[in-house]
Design a protein around this motif. Sequence first.
Motif, short mmCIF file in Angstrom:
data_model
loop_
_atom_site.label_atom_id
_atom_site.label_comp_id
_atom_site.label_asym_id
_atom_site.label_seq_id
_atom_site.Cartn_x
_atom_site.Cartn_y
_atom_site.Cartn_z
N GLY A 45 -39.05 45.84 52.56
CA GLY A 45 -39.37 45.81 51.13
C GLY A 45 -40.58 46.66 50.80
N VAL A 46 -40.80 46.86 49.51
CA VAL A 46 -41.93 47.70 49.08
C VAL A 46 -42.73 47.01 47.99
CG1 VAL A 46 -40.85 49.93 49.65
CG2 VAL A 46 -40.47 48.92 47.39
N LYS A 47 -43.96 47.49 47.81
CA LYS A 47 -44.76 47.03 46.68
C LYS A 47 -45.56 48.22 46.13
CE LYS A 47 -48.77 44.66 47.53
NZ LYS A 47 -49.95 45.53 47.64
N CYS A 48 -46.03 48.08 44.91
CA CYS A 48 -46.74 49.19 44.28
C CYS A 48 -48.18 49.29 44.77
CB CYS A 48 -46.68 49.02 42.76
SG CYS A 48 -44.98 49.17 42.18
N ALA A 49 -48.85 50.34 44.31
CA ALA A 49 -50.19 50.69 44.83
C ALA A 49 -51.17 49.51 44.72
CB ALA A 49 -50.72 51.89 44.05
N ASN A 75 -44.09 42.46 38.04
CA ASN A 75 -43.15 41.62 38.80
C ASN A 75 -43.68 41.42 40.22
OD1 ASN A 75 -42.60 43.97 40.17
ND2 ASN A 75 -40.39 43.97 39.80
N ALA A 76 -42.85 40.83 41.09
CA ALA A 76 -43.31 40.51 42.44
C ALA A 76 -43.69 41.76 43.23
CB ALA A 76 -42.22 39.74 43.18
N ARG A 81 -44.73 46.01 39.99
CA ARG A 81 -44.35 47.05 39.01
C ARG A 81 -44.82 46.60 37.64
NH1 ARG A 81 -38.07 48.62 39.89
NH2 ARG A 81 -38.73 50.72 39.34
N ILE A 82 -45.35 47.52 36.86
CA ILE A 82 -45.93 47.17 35.57
C ILE A 82 -44.84 47.13 34.50
CG2 ILE A 82 -47.61 47.87 33.81
CD1 ILE A 82 -48.89 49.63 36.03
N LYS A 83 -44.79 46.03 33.77
CA LYS A 83 -43.78 45.92 32.72
C LYS A 83 -44.15 46.85 31.55
CE LYS A 83 -41.11 42.78 30.07
NZ LYS A 83 -41.22 41.76 29.10
N VAL A 84 -43.20 47.70 31.20
CA VAL A 84 -43.44 48.65 30.10
C VAL A 84 -42.49 48.36 28.95
CG1 VAL A 84 -44.35 50.55 31.52
CG2 VAL A 84 -41.88 50.32 31.21
N ASP A 85 -42.83 48.91 27.77
CA ASP A 85 -41.94 48.72 26.62
C ASP A 85 -40.89 49.85 26.58
OD1 ASP A 85 -43.17 50.96 25.60
OD2 ASP A 85 -44.42 49.88 24.16
N ARG A 86 -40.19 49.96 25.49
CA ARG A 86 -39.09 50.94 25.41
C ARG A 86 -39.59 52.38 25.44
NH1 ARG A 86 -36.04 49.73 20.18
NH2 ARG A 86 -38.17 49.69 19.42
N PHE A 87 -40.91 52.55 25.22
CA PHE A 87 -41.49 53.90 25.23
C PHE A 87 -42.19 54.19 26.56
CE2 PHE A 87 -41.74 52.05 20.92
CZ PHE A 87 -40.77 52.86 20.30
N LEU A 88 -42.06 53.28 27.52
CA LEU A 88 -42.70 53.36 28.85
C LEU A 88 -44.21 53.10 28.78
CD1 LEU A 88 -40.79 56.47 30.30
CD2 LEU A 88 -40.26 54.05 30.62
N CYS A 89 -44.62 52.44 27.71
CA CYS A 89 -46.02 52.15 27.45
C CYS A 89 -46.36 50.71 27.87
CB CYS A 89 -46.18 52.20 25.94
SG CYS A 89 -47.49 53.20 25.39
N PHE A 90 -47.56 50.48 28.42
CA PHE A 90 -47.96 49.08 28.67
C PHE A 90 -49.21 48.71 27.88
CE2 PHE A 90 -51.48 50.02 31.49
CZ PHE A 90 -51.12 51.22 32.10
N GLN A 137 -31.67 41.87 31.75
CA GLN A 137 -32.57 41.09 32.62
C GLN A 137 -32.89 41.86 33.90
OE1 GLN A 137 -33.96 38.00 31.87
NE2 GLN A 137 -33.13 38.59 29.88
N LYS A 138 -32.19 42.97 34.13
CA LYS A 138 -32.27 43.66 35.42
C LYS A 138 -33.26 44.81 35.39
CE LYS A 138 -29.00 44.54 38.92
NZ LYS A 138 -27.86 45.29 39.31
N ALA A 139 -34.03 44.95 36.48
CA ALA A 139 -34.97 46.08 36.56
C ALA A 139 -34.23 47.34 37.00
CB ALA A 139 -36.06 45.75 37.58
N LEU A 140 -34.62 48.48 36.45
CA LEU A 140 -34.04 49.74 36.93
C LEU A 140 -34.42 49.93 38.39
CD1 LEU A 140 -34.50 52.67 34.38
CD2 LEU A 140 -32.45 51.38 34.92
N ARG A 141 -33.49 50.48 39.18
CA ARG A 141 -33.76 50.75 40.60
C ARG A 141 -34.93 51.71 40.75
NH1 ARG A 141 -28.67 52.07 40.15
NH2 ARG A 141 -29.08 54.29 40.47
N MET A 142 -35.59 51.61 41.92
CA MET A 142 -36.56 52.64 42.28
C MET A 142 -35.75 53.84 42.76
SD MET A 142 -39.48 50.55 44.32
CE MET A 142 -40.63 49.47 43.50
N SER A 143 -35.78 54.93 42.03
CA SER A 143 -35.01 56.09 42.47
C SER A 143 -35.56 57.35 41.84
CB SER A 143 -33.53 55.92 42.12
OG SER A 143 -33.33 56.22 40.75
N VAL A 144 -35.20 58.46 42.46
CA VAL A 144 -35.72 59.76 42.01
C VAL A 144 -35.26 60.06 40.58
CG1 VAL A 144 -35.61 62.23 42.45
CG2 VAL A 144 -35.87 60.65 44.36
#
Length: 372
Positions: A236-240, A251-252, A255-264, A281-288
Amino acid sequence: MKKVIIIGGGFAGLKAAQVLCKRFKNIKTHVIDKNKNSIFLPLLPDVIGREINHKYLEYPLDQAARVHGFNFINREVSGIDLEKKKVICHDKNFDYDFLVIAAGSRTNFYGQEQIKKTAFTLDDTADALAILEALKAKSFENIVICGAGYTGVEIAANIKAFLLKHRIRKKIIIAEKFQGILSGMPGGLRKYVLDKLGQMDIPVSLNTSIRTASETEVVLSDGKVIEKAMLIWAAGVKCADFLSGTNLEKNAQERIKVDRFLCFKEGCFAIGDSALVLRGQKALRMSVQFAVTQGASAALNIGRINNAKKEKIYKPVDLGYIIPMAGANACGNILGIQATGAMPALMHYIMCIVRSWETISKLGIIRSLLVN
Ligand SMILES: Cc1cc2nc3c(=O)[nH]c(=O)nc-3n(C[C@H](O)[C@H](O)[C@H](O)COP(=O)(O)OP(=O)(O)OC[C@H]3O[C@@H](n4cnc5c(N)ncnc54)[C@H](O)[C@@H]3O)c2cc1C
């Protein structure tokens, strides 16, 4: 002139910097990264399996800065002060008008410090080279991979390819804590991967975690001791780390929860693996693909705010995913259609060649794929 600081020069951060520099000459863009190079992570397993030269996966950030016109700051960020609008590094702080967090993710040891000291990981090219060295060493007869997610599976298949090519006899075993592999993936793909692992003589031990590990021995949760073993941790992975100190909604995996504009927060964006973008309810995958489109979207929104225009909603388009297992074995979901075998493998490598940064890297990767 307004100042943007982007933390992280990976896929998301570089795309954001590129768009800002190209489209908004009235904004000064700074990219801070702890590494000197941006690493092309999707081909890391192939540094082992196909012995792709690691240099083809490293894009020097000072060169990227010259090409695109941003300022590169080679420092590790240790904190952010959102009230005072400062990015904190050990010897210096940097002010910003706009902040973009694009610091990616790294292996998560879930606080198991003893295991962290001895286990191998696959977070960058140095890790891939360390695994290669260890595979050549006579001291290890067994390779235990912790985690049967896509990274664990890819590592196992690539190690097998390396061992076969060099006629090295070592056993590989994957230990998976849960009842099945590739949690969250469709049953058909999981079966394909399990069958392929079986054909490669890579057993998967389900409901099994790692109890302890030393430099030469791994003990599984059922008490089984595997001697002369190296442990590769892919659970598994975690953020910085610097995000742990913030009281943002996360989340666990941090990852920082952002709004529809990618703003927190006003003027502050999170993109790529650092961002928790919810679809339902689902988070977007970590992907390129999402890292790159989020980089572009956040940059355009910063430009729009700076020009007193309303931001635009980020609308992700999911092209699918591929799990490459070295050689012609791969499976995935491409544009909603499940695919297995050589076709998804080919598509994965085409995507990697198209997305890699420099012509010399593209040519080097093509050559390595044809030769190996
Ligand atoms: C082995 C492996 C295989 C993968 N295969 C695929 C694949 O086939 N397809 C796919 O779509 N995705 C794949 N991924 C996932 C994909 O690589 C990530 O989702 C993508 O890299 C995310 O981009 P990013 O810009 O958010 O983060 P990254 O590309 O990880 O960039 C983050 C940057 O932030 C910097 N940074 C981190 N912390 C700090 C700090 N404190 N201070 C300063 N700088 C910092 C890092 O040095 C790095 O340069 C793979 C990942 C791995 C590890």
